[in-house]
Design a protein around this motif. Structure first.
Motif, PDB file in Angstrom:
ATOM      1  N   TYR A   1     -74.073  29.300 158.809  1.00 26.97           N
ATOM      2  CA  TYR A   1     -74.876  28.571 159.805  1.00 26.97           C
ATOM      3  C   TYR A   1     -76.199  28.129 159.171  1.00 26.97           C
ATOM      4  CZ  TYR A   1     -71.245  30.387 162.720  1.00 26.97           C
ATOM      5  OH  TYR A   1     -70.013  30.670 163.229  1.00 26.97           O
ATOM      6  N   LYS A   2     -76.089  27.161 158.274  1.00 23.40           N
ATOM      7  CA  LYS A   2     -77.236  26.734 157.470  1.00 23.40           C
ATOM      8  C   LYS A   2     -78.310  26.042 158.294  1.00 23.40           C
ATOM      9  CE  LYS A   2     -75.050  28.029 153.713  1.00 23.40           C
ATOM     10  NZ  LYS A   2     -75.471  29.245 152.976  1.00 23.40           N
ATOM     11  N   GLY A   3     -77.951  25.556 159.494  1.00 22.49           N
ATOM     12  CA  GLY A   3     -78.937  24.823 160.291  1.00 22.49           C
ATOM     13  C   GLY A   3     -79.792  25.698 161.189  1.00 22.49           C
ATOM     14  N   ILE A   4     -79.574  27.003 161.202  1.00 23.81           N
ATOM     15  CA  ILE A   4     -80.315  27.894 162.091  1.00 23.81           C
ATOM     16  C   ILE A   4     -81.788  27.945 161.706  1.00 23.81           C
ATOM     17  CG2 ILE A   4     -80.580  30.282 162.848  1.00 23.81           C
ATOM     18  CD1 ILE A   4     -78.236  28.919 164.060  1.00 23.81           C
ATOM     19  N   GLU A   5     -82.659  27.633 162.656  1.00 24.65           N
ATOM     20  CA  GLU A   5     -84.105  27.746 162.447  1.00 24.65           C
ATOM     21  C   GLU A   5     -84.689  28.947 163.185  1.00 24.65           C
ATOM     22  OE1 GLU A   5     -86.318  24.194 163.094  1.00 24.65           O
ATOM     23  OE2 GLU A   5     -84.679  22.894 162.440  1.00 24.65           O
ATOM     24  N   TYR A   6     -84.105  29.297 164.331  1.00 21.53           N
ATOM     25  CA  TYR A   6     -84.587  30.429 165.138  1.00 21.53           C
ATOM     26  C   TYR A   6     -83.440  31.408 165.325  1.00 21.53           C
ATOM     27  CZ  TYR A   6     -88.395  27.245 166.376  1.00 21.53           C
ATOM     28  OH  TYR A   6     -89.458  26.382 166.337  1.00 21.53           O
ATOM     29  N   LEU A   7     -83.679  32.672 164.976  1.00 24.34           N
ATOM     30  CA  LEU A   7     -82.671  33.708 165.136  1.00 24.34           C
ATOM     31  C   LEU A   7     -83.265  34.857 165.957  1.00 24.34           C
ATOM     32  CD1 LEU A   7     -79.863  34.878 164.452  1.00 24.34           C
ATOM     33  CD2 LEU A   7     -80.878  35.850 162.372  1.00 24.34           C
ATOM     34  N   TYR A   8     -82.530  35.283 166.988  1.00 26.38           N
ATOM     35  CA  TYR A   8     -83.003  36.350 167.870  1.00 26.38           C
ATOM     36  C   TYR A   8     -82.012  37.501 167.831  1.00 26.38           C
ATOM     37  CZ  TYR A   8     -85.704  32.406 169.375  1.00 26.38           C
ATOM     38  OH  TYR A   8     -86.531  31.317 169.370  1.00 26.38           O
ATOM     39  N   MET A   9     -82.485  38.662 167.462  1.00 20.15           N
ATOM     40  CA  MET A   9     -81.638  39.839 167.345  1.00 20.15           C
ATOM     41  C   MET A   9     -82.149  40.912 168.315  1.00 20.15           C
ATOM     42  SD  MET A   9     -81.421  39.892 163.160  1.00 20.15           S
ATOM     43  CE  MET A   9     -80.815  41.568 163.153  1.00 20.15           C
ATOM     44  N   VAL A  10     -81.310  41.267 169.279  1.00 21.97           N
ATOM     45  CA  VAL A  10     -81.661  42.298 170.262  1.00 21.97           C
ATOM     46  C   VAL A  10     -80.862  43.543 169.932  1.00 21.97           C
ATOM     47  CG1 VAL A  10     -81.784  42.902 172.704  1.00 21.97           C
ATOM     48  CG2 VAL A  10     -82.078  40.526 171.989  1.00 21.97           C
TER      49      VAL A  10
ATOM     50  N   LEU B   1     -87.178  40.110 166.623  1.00 20.44           N
ATOM     51  CA  LEU B   1     -86.472  41.396 166.667  1.00 20.44           C
ATOM     52  C   LEU B   1     -86.899  42.144 167.934  1.00 20.44           C
ATOM     53  CD1 LEU B   1     -87.067  42.407 162.930  1.00 20.44           C
ATOM     54  CD2 LEU B   1     -84.988  41.409 163.893  1.00 20.44           C
ATOM     55  N   TYR B   2     -85.921  42.568 168.738  1.00 20.99           N
ATOM     56  CA  TYR B   2     -86.198  43.241 170.004  1.00 20.99           C
ATOM     57  C   TYR B   2     -85.553  44.627 170.004  1.00 20.99           C
ATOM     58  CZ  TYR B   2     -87.652  38.685 171.765  1.00 20.99           C
ATOM     59  OH  TYR B   2     -88.289  37.489 171.950  1.00 20.99           O
ATOM     60  N   ASN B   3     -86.314  45.623 170.450  1.00 20.62           N
ATOM     61  CA  ASN B   3     -85.837  46.997 170.696  1.00 20.62           C
ATOM     62  C   ASN B   3     -85.665  47.838 169.444  1.00 20.62           C
ATOM     63  OD1 ASN B   3     -85.712  46.351 173.395  1.00 20.62           O
ATOM     64  ND2 ASN B   3     -83.485  46.189 173.485  1.00 20.62           N
ATOM     65  N   PHE B   4     -85.851  47.281 168.258  1.00 25.27           N
ATOM     66  CA  PHE B   4     -85.617  48.053 167.042  1.00 25.27           C
ATOM     67  C   PHE B   4     -86.767  49.016 166.761  1.00 25.27           C
ATOM     68  CE2 PHE B   4     -83.119  44.167 166.243  1.00 25.27           C
ATOM     69  CZ  PHE B   4     -81.892  44.742 165.970  1.00 25.27           C
ATOM     70  N   ASP B   5     -86.443  50.106 166.068  1.00 25.86           N
ATOM     71  CA  ASP B   5     -87.442  51.060 165.601  1.00 25.86           C
ATOM     72  C   ASP B   5     -87.972  50.570 164.254  1.00 25.86           C
ATOM     73  OD1 ASP B   5     -88.993  53.168 164.840  1.00 25.86           O
ATOM     74  OD2 ASP B   5     -87.344  54.615 164.644  1.00 25.86           O
ATOM     75  N   THR B   6     -89.217  50.081 164.244  1.00 26.08           N
ATOM     76  CA  THR B   6     -89.809  49.529 163.012  1.00 26.08           C
ATOM     77  C   THR B   6     -91.122  50.219 162.650  1.00 26.08           C
ATOM     78  OG1 THR B   6     -90.979  47.829 164.275  1.00 26.08           O
ATOM     79  CG2 THR B   6     -88.778  47.272 163.467  1.00 26.08           C
ATOM     80  N   LEU B   7     -91.393  51.387 163.242  1.00 27.22           N
ATOM     81  CA  LEU B   7     -92.711  52.009 163.094  1.00 27.22           C
ATOM     82  C   LEU B   7     -93.056  52.336 161.643  1.00 27.22           C
ATOM     83  CD1 LEU B   7     -92.801  54.418 166.176  1.00 27.22           C
ATOM     84  CD2 LEU B   7     -93.932  52.217 165.888  1.00 27.22           C
ATOM     85  N   ASP B   8     -92.064  52.724 160.838  1.00 31.65           N
ATOM     86  CA  ASP B   8     -92.380  53.128 159.463  1.00 31.65           C
ATOM     87  C   ASP B   8     -92.125  52.019 158.445  1.00 31.65           C
ATOM     88  OD1 ASP B   8     -89.692  53.082 159.741  1.00 31.65           O
ATOM     89  OD2 ASP B   8     -89.311  55.020 158.769  1.00 31.65           O
TER      90      ASP B   8
ATOM     91  N   GLU C   1     -91.347  33.533 159.763  1.00 26.14           N
ATOM     92  CA  GLU C   1     -92.214  34.257 160.690  1.00 26.14           C
ATOM     93  C   GLU C   1     -91.381  35.294 161.441  1.00 26.14           C
ATOM     94  OE1 GLU C   1     -94.917  33.499 164.713  1.00 26.14           O
ATOM     95  OE2 GLU C   1     -93.970  31.817 163.666  1.00 26.14           O
ATOM     96  N   VAL C   2     -91.784  36.561 161.343  1.00 28.22           N
ATOM     97  CA  VAL C   2     -91.036  37.653 161.974  1.00 28.22           C
ATOM     98  C   VAL C   2     -91.841  38.183 163.154  1.00 28.22           C
ATOM     99  CG1 VAL C   2     -89.991  39.921 161.665  1.00 28.22           C
ATOM    100  CG2 VAL C   2     -89.945  38.254 159.786  1.00 28.22           C
ATOM    101  N   THR C   3     -91.218  38.199 164.318  1.00 33.11           N
ATOM    102  CA  THR C   3     -91.845  38.728 165.530  1.00 33.11           C
ATOM    103  C   THR C   3     -91.103  39.979 165.953  1.00 33.11           C
ATOM    104  OG1 THR C   3     -92.431  36.496 166.242  1.00 33.11           O
ATOM    105  CG2 THR C   3     -92.497  38.231 167.914  1.00 33.11           C
ATOM    106  N   ILE C   4     -91.855  41.049 166.217  1.00 35.58           N
ATOM    107  CA  ILE C   4     -91.258  42.322 166.637  1.00 35.58           C
ATOM    108  C   ILE C   4     -91.696  42.617 168.055  1.00 35.58           C
ATOM    109  CG2 ILE C   4     -91.101  44.793 166.166  1.00 35.58           C
ATOM    110  CD1 ILE C   4     -91.736  44.121 163.227  1.00 35.58           C
TER     111      ILE C   4
ATOM    112  N   ARG D   1     -89.816  41.063 177.407  1.00 37.52           N
ATOM    113  CA  ARG D   1     -88.575  41.532 177.995  1.00 37.52           C
ATOM    114  C   ARG D   1     -87.621  41.979 176.896  1.00 37.52           C
ATOM    115  NH1 ARG D   1     -90.130  36.991 180.201  1.00 37.52           N
ATOM    116  NH2 ARG D   1     -88.720  35.705 178.977  1.00 37.52           N
ATOM    117  N   SER D   2     -86.798  42.935 177.239  1.00 39.24           N
ATOM    118  CA  SER D   2     -85.884  43.456 176.225  1.00 39.24           C
ATOM    119  C   SER D   2     -84.758  42.472 175.920  1.00 39.24           C
ATOM    120  CB  SER D   2     -85.296  44.792 176.685  1.00 39.24           C
ATOM    121  OG  SER D   2     -84.545  44.606 177.864  1.00 39.24           O
ATOM    122  N   LEU D   3     -84.398  41.665 176.904  1.00 45.65           N
ATOM    123  CA  LEU D   3     -83.360  40.659 176.694  1.00 45.65           C
ATOM    124  C   LEU D   3     -83.984  39.287 176.889  1.00 45.65           C
ATOM    125  CD1 LEU D   3     -80.325  42.295 178.490  1.00 45.65           C
ATOM    126  CD2 LEU D   3     -80.729  42.080 176.049  1.00 45.65           C
TER     127      LEU D   3
END
Length: 982
Positions: free
Chosen positions: A924-933, A957-964, A978-981, A254-256
């Motif tokens: 925010y030093k305690g952040i373990e999971y970050l979600y960027m839409v 990372l959601y919706n970003f253009d990462t093809l190149d 760990e980076v998830t796209i 899902r996008s969101l």
């Protein structure tokens, strides 16, 4: 009020004042230029009462212009500073006030907005000192205001005579009428590419045609000689629910995303926003296959998408669809011929203007990703032709990979994975729940108000009819089940209104009554001339229509050539010796023009207005001509399911015995189709009045073999059997596996009614997780308060998320003392409307008009707080008063305003762009999971500042253009993360 809103209001007032000056007699004195509208009216109109009436009308007209301009100003030329935008606004108003907009000038320009703009810009000196962007905005705003001005003066009564009395005689309607005219104007968007010099003009003309021609829907036949009671689809449209199809395969993300402390179940079957609004479901995908049963609203949805795109009026999840050019393709028009090339795709909607279309205009819209391709009716083509649709789509998407596409079909014609290789997301339009049905009834009666004199009752009686129908639906569960689709719900509404609140008892009676009304009774009873002159009785018409319906169904078609249909009618007439009329073409024309259920979808073609009518009539013909054996042979084919069920209702007793017995015989002898045939035989019990004792025993045995439900597809199929199935349901779920128990709950819920509610009340004693989740989900099928008191109160909810989909559920939820996790999946005005929940630990809201976070302090135990779609939040400092907060998801904001949250573990934001700076996340030093839409298709912002977060382990990372971007780009920036796209 925002600067954009104030600007829109000023422009609206300027346009309305100009219209008032023209209507009231033109500019006869120089000093009148400086009068406000109230002063102008006092000068021209005698009598306080008349002055107040005229002023009120032109204020409503100003508001209508404001409603059109406000969203336009909010989104266009955002790069201009406030001073430059104000200078442009002043320039437009000054030019408008200096221009000659008298009736003589308007008529001299042939009432053509473009010609008026050319004459004014040639006569009035433009503002000085504008740069390129300011000049472009000035030109567009001025052109838009002239367009509105012309539309308004055209709508004023007796334009040439300026008749004051006529205007005052319409003091309750003129402002509304003008608003409707302006509302139908298409979006003058800056998003579309210019292409050639003529592209913009053609797009404007095309969008206006789409906005007008597709914005109508038929409610029922009326007294006039027109085809039917047609109102604006944009008024009658009701948002439907959709679920992700095919839970057995991995779905696109899902996008969101919904943040969860336990991330492992995000993509598990059943977690994807079950029952979410179809607009929200569409918003996260660019290629969608929408499947739904007959009458579920597939075509209406596409038409709504087309007209909303034409007007640039999408909001919420679909806001980024504004600026797209809708291209609506009806596949039924291409049965037996080649599917359209791009240059022919506009023919069905805009065939009258395609002759002046700039060369390769459609191709440019597709290539630039600015087209919204709406493909309707895969199921209306033959089997072999459907494969051609897939190849045709594949070719289009290969050539134009960025285009958005929505395709519709009945499930029998296209499986959920039919377009899997083309990367389509599959959605299924659900049956309407009771809250959906109530909303539909209210919206239907709101739409029917526009019919005025064509109503079968006085307009002030409509609220009584509306409430009477809602009460009947609430008290008679079988009607709720009957009206599960927009088609059947609309029939119920029309019959209830037309027949003085009397409703049919079952589906067969509903179809029969609808057919009799549309085919014959309304025209005959009210002496419509073309009906009175006809020589065909109701039975004669039905004989001919049944024959046509069977011929179409027998050949697996939904459409036929007019000439061929006339031949069939002529042959049938030769056997009807009591009729003098034997000309098949003339009789067919009469049936098409007056019967109400035939139409010509394209030149030289004929079909039924809805395939349900075709199936009902074909079933009646099968019984009349004793084609039962033929149906038994086809019982395993999905396309024949509805026809067979209705044949069981039409048949006499020997025929029913042969039909149902034959289906059960095949179920016993053909293992490949056993389950499908048993389900069909069970579903036939909905329509049969009675069967022999022996056949009843066989049906009982077949139904027992289907229980308990185990698969996700079982509940809707079993629920079609009707309330009689409830007596076979267990009183306790103890003996069932968790999966079977959950599907049993869903089956009972879909059947509905008081007996079903009693069963679910007993099931509430089951504490298994899958059962409790199913019981929570079933809430939507019942009265909110009754279900809350009898079922939800008996559940241990502390480990389960409760989803509420309408305000009545939210109010009833206050009784649920064990509730700790709440998801509000309907639009809220603000957080203050959420009741007190002292134990609340999780709160997710799908959409909030005003996001004032000061209200969250009422829930001090909150550990998870998510806002999926809303405006910019206010009073962020309130978050600091939530000591247990560990998961937070907000719309993107100035990150510097976020207070210190030392216990935060997961953090998510939506609305990122390439320019967003991430430095503010450093504390925010305690952040373990970050979600960027991100904004769809934008580049990833600089991630280097995230390297200072020592505990960061996962970045999504959601919706970003990462093809190149090569994989090592992330590992070098953020080692160990760990980076998830998606």
């Amino acid at each position: 009020m925002s600067a954009e809103a104030a600007a829109a209001l000023r422009l609206g007032t300027t346009v309305a004042k100009a219209a008032a000056q023209m209507w009231l007699g033109g500019r006869r004195r120089e000093q009148e230029r400086h009068l406000d509208m109230a002063g102008l009216i006092r000068l021209r109109v005698s009598g306080l009462r008349f002055q107040r009436g005229v002023h009120r009308q032109f204020e409503e007209i100003a508001d209508a212009v404001y409603d059109r301009l406000a969203p336009y100003l909010e989104r266009e030329f955002r790069g201009l500073d406030d001073g430059a935008r104000q200078a442009v606004l002043d320039g437009v108003c000054d030019t408008f006030e200096a221009a000659d907009l008298s009736d003589e000038a308007v008529l001299a320009a042939d009432v053509n907005p473009a010609e008026i703009v050319r004459r004014i810009t040639g006569a009035v000196r433009p503002p000085a000192g504008f740069g390129e962007a300011e000049t472009r905005l000035y030109e567009l705003l001025f052109t838009e205001c002239v367009e509105y001005y012309v539309r308004i003066v055209r709508g004023l009564p007796v334009f040439e005579e300026r008749a004051l009395t006529e205007l005052l005689g319409r003091t309750t309607s003129l402002g509304t009428e003008i608003a409707r005219v302006l509302e139908r104007l298409p979006d003058r968007s800056l998003f579309a590419p210019e292409g050639t010099d003529r592209d913009g003009d053609f797009r404007r003309r095309y969008l206006e045609l789409v906005s007008t021609t597709l914005d109508e829907t038929e409610l029922y036949r009326r007294t006039s000689d027109r085809a039917g009671a047609r109102v604006r689809l944009s008024v009658a449209y009701v948002s439907l629910r959709a679920t992700g199809d095919d839970g057995n395969r991995r779905r696109p993300a899902r996008s969101l995303p919904v943040l969860r402390p336990d991330m492992s179940d995000w993509e598990e079957p059943g977690t994807e926003s079950a029952g979410m609004r179809v607009e929200a479901a569409l918003g996260g995908a660019t290629r969608v296959l929408v499947r739904g049963e007959a009458g579920s609203g597939k075509t209406t949805l596409l038409r709504w998408l087309a007209i909303t795109a034409a007007r640039g009026a999408f909001t919420g999840e679909l806001a980024d669809w504004n600026g797209l050019t809708p291209v609506f393709v009806k596949l039924r028009e291409y049965s037996g011929r080649e599917l359209p090339r791009p240059e022919a795709m506009l023919d069905s909607v805009a065939g009258h203007i395609t002759g002046v279309m700039p060369r390769a205009w459609v191709e440019r819209q597709l290539a630039d990703g600015k087209a919204l391709l709406l493909i309707d009716g895969v199921d209306e083509l033959l089997d072999g032709e459907r494969r051609g649709v897939r190849d045709w789509l594949r070719g289009l998407l290969t050539a134009y990979g960025t285009v958005r596409v929505v395709v519709t079909s009945r499930p029998a014609a296209a499986r959920a994975d039919w377009l899997r290789h083309e990367r389509f997301t599959s959605l299924h339009l659900d049956r309407m729940t009771p809250p959906d049905l109530a909303a539909f009834v209210r919206q239907w009666h709101q739409a029917v108000r526009e019919l005025d004199d064509d109503l079968p009752c006085a307009a002030d009686e409509l609220p009584r009819y509306e409430q009477s129908l809602l009460t009947s639906l609430k008290d008679r569960p079988h009607l709720q089940s009957l009206a599960g689709t927009p088609l059947l719900a609309a029939m119920l509404c029309a019959m209830h209104l037309d027949r003085g609140s009397r409703l049919p008892r079952d589906r067969m009676e509903l179809y029969r009554d609808a057919l009799h009304t549309l085919v014959h009774e309304r025209d005959a009873d009210r002496n419509v001339p073309s009906a009175v002159d006809g020589r065909l009785s109701l039975n004669d018409k039905l004989v001919l229509l049944r024959d046509l319906a069977w011929r179409l169904s027998d050949n697996n078609r939904s459409e036929i050539g007019l000439e061929q249909a006339a031949v069939h009618v002529g042959r049938k007439l030769r056997g009807m010796r009591h009729l003098d009329e034997q000309n098949g073409a003339r009789v067919l024309q009469q049936l098409r023009d007056r019967a109400g259920i035939l139409r010509s979808p394209a030149e030289g073609r004929l079909d039924f207005v809805h395939r349900t009518f075709q199936e009902y009539l074909a079933a009646e013909e099968a019984a009349e001509e004793d084609r039962v054996g033929n149906l038994v042979e086809r019982a395993h084919l999905d396309l024949w399911r509805e026809t067979i069920i209705m044949t069981a209702g039409h048949a006499n007793r020997p025929q029913r015995e042969e039909l149902l017995g034959g289906i059960l015989d095949r179920a016993a002898s053909e293992p490949r189709y056993t389950r499908k045939l048993r389900l069909l035989a069970a579903a036939c019990q909905e329509t049969v009045p009675e069967v022999s004792e022996r056949l009843a025993d066989r049906l009982e045995e077949a139904v027992s073999a289907l229980l308990p439900a185990r698969r996700p597809t079982d509940p809707p199929a079993l629920a079609a059997v009707g309330p009689s199935l409830l007596r076979k349901m267990p009183r306790s779920l103890e003996e069932l596996t968790p999966k079977a128990a959950a599907q049993t709950v869903r089956t009972v819920a879909m059947i509905g009614g008081e007996t079903a509610l009693g069963l679910l009340e007993g099931y509430a004693e089951d504490r298994r997780e899958a059962v409790v989740d199913a019981l929570i989900e079933a809430w939507g099928y019942f009265d909110a308060e009754a279900y809350s008191d009898r079922v939800m109160n008996g559940l241990a909810l502390d480990k389960h998320q409760v989803v509420v989909t309408h305000s009545a559920q939210l109010r009833a939820a206050v009784r649920l003392t064990s509730l700790t996790k709440l998801w509000v999946r309907h639009t809220l005005e603000d957080l203050s409307v959420i009741p007190e929940f002292p134990a609340l630990e999780w709160l997710t809201c799908s959409e909030i008009d005003t996001l004032d976070l000061s209200a969250v302090t009422r829930f001090p135990k909150l550990a998870l707080l998510q806002f999926v779609a809303s405006g910019s939040p206010r009073h962020l400092d309130a978050l600091a008063e939530l000591p247990a907060l560990r998961v937070l998801h907000l719309p993107l904001l100035a990150l510097d305003d976020l207070p210190g949250l030392p216990h935060l573990h997961q953090l998510g934001f939506s609305g990122f762009t390439a320019e967003t700076r991430l430095d503010a996340l450093a504390p925010y030093k305690g952040i373990e999971y970050l979600y960027m839409v991100g904004v769809p298709g934008c580049r990833i912002p600089d991630l280097a500042p995230l390297a200072v977060l020592p505990r960061l382990r996962h970045l999504a990372l959601y919706n970003f253009d990462t093809l190149d971007l090569p994989p090592q780009h992330f590992t070098s920036l953020l080692p160990g993360v760990e980076v998830t796209i998606r």
